[in-house]
Design an enzyme around this catalytic site. Structure first.
Site, PDB file in Angstrom:
ATOM      1  N   SER A 192      68.032  -8.420  23.185  1.00 13.76           N
ATOM      2  CA  SER A 192      68.322  -7.311  24.223  1.00 13.76           C
ATOM      3  C   SER A 192      69.438  -7.790  25.053  1.00 13.76           C
ATOM      4  O   SER A 192      70.538  -7.663  24.790  1.00 13.76           O
ATOM      5  CB  SER A 192      67.398  -7.227  25.210  1.00 13.76           C
ATOM      6  N   LYS A 217      67.992  -6.034  19.199  1.00 16.53           N
ATOM      7  CA  LYS A 217      67.382  -5.069  20.057  1.00 16.53           C
ATOM      8  C   LYS A 217      68.561  -4.452  21.021  1.00 16.53           C
ATOM      9  O   LYS A 217      68.776  -5.024  21.948  1.00 16.53           O
ATOM     10  CB  LYS A 217      66.242  -5.759  20.786  1.00 16.53           C
TER      11      LYS A 217
END
Length: 304
Positions: A192, A217
């Site tokens: 992320s 992600k």
């Protein structure tokens, strides 16, 4: 493994490598880590009595000691840093600043800026930013951290919607805290915001990536709470790196893989560190590779 700096355990003199064998008179045989943690926790101001078994340098038990530890609130910082000394091929003493970021909290950027300023004041010549096993957090915090290392109005990341329309997120008149060479460590646990930061620094030519491919992600999701307490997550867009590379379900590939083959290819003192008695961080294989990359860049006279 280790004590959090400034925590009650740290202040009580508990050392890395000691084994917790008893909590308030109850032996830890067959007790898992979560159950042990519950027994250690309690009301602030109360005490917990523990017994520790330590091992001496020869690998034999050096006895069991009892420690009384006060319970207190523990402030977790997302940043830890240290200076790694090294000797250049020309025999001069050099310093590499090592910064580990464990999560992207609201204070991540300000704490990193403070850590880098402190190391700049100690004449550090290069940096290693460790994002391994950092699962992400606040995307804005990741973008704020990126701006500590970049100048100008560089693109930090793109978003792309389901129609294929891309939108850049750019810096505004950025001023880097340092222009010293930088290596970023990543692995399959970097996700992320970690991937957004790694992509921003890499694609803008600021950093070399060392390690293993990241998690992958990069979704932007809208969350709607339902009447039964559950929630519906709808992906509305995705993040792309500044070079328009996919992040989601792909991850970011490092420039240099941290593998046994790579370690075996290193020679001299850098290679010896892995099998010697140097401090744990300096014997970390990926840190060794990162130091090698930094030394190569210093020798070539490049900035990043």
């Amino acid at each position: 493994m280790s004590c959090i700096e400034g925590s009650p355990a740290d202040r009580a003199g508990i050392n890395e490598g000691e084994e917790l064998v008893e909590i308030n008179g109850e032996k830890m045989d067959g007790i898992d880590s979560e159950a042990a943690a519950q027994k250690l926790r309690g009301r602030v101001g109360t005490f917990v009595t523990i017994k520790l078994k330590s091992v001496n340098g020869s690998g034999t038990d050096s006895g069991i000691r009892e420690v009384k530890v006060p319970r207190d609130y523990i402030k977790l910082s997302p940043i830890s840093s240290t200076i790694i000394p090294h000797t250049t091929p020309h025999g001069r003493l050099g310093k590499t600043g090592y910064v580990k970021l464990t999560a992207f909290s609201q204070t991540a950027a300000s704490e990193m800026e403070r850590a880098v300023h402190e190391m700049e004041n100690q004449n550090v010549q290069s940096y290693i930013l460790d994002l391994r096993n950092n699962p992400g957090g606040l995307v804005k915090a990741g973008l704020d951290v990126a701006q500590l290392w970049l100048d100008g109005d560089e693109t930090l990341v793109y978003t792309i919607d389901r129609e294929g329309v891309t939108s850049p997120i750019n810096m505004i008149d950025g001023h880097a805290v340092t222009h010293d060479p930088l290596v970023v460590l990543v692995n399959e646990g970097s996700a992320s915001a970690s991937e957004i930061l790694a992509g921003a620094l890499h694609d803008n030519g600021r950093a070399t990536l060392v390690g293993n491919r990241t998690f992958g992600k990069g979704k932007i999701q809208s969350v709607t709470e339902l009447n039964d307490g559950s929630a519906l997550f709808v992906t509305v867009a995705k993040y792309l790196s500044p070079s328009l590379h996919e992040i989601d379900q792909v991850g970011i590939a490092p420039d240099v893989h941290c593998t046994t083959d790579m370690i075996d290819s290193l020679t001299g003192e850098i290679h010896k560190k892995v099998n010697s008695s140097v401090p744990l961080l300096e014997a970390d294989s990926c840190v060794v590779v990162a130091e090698h990359e930094l030394e190569t860049r210093r020798s070539n006279g490049t900035a990043s």
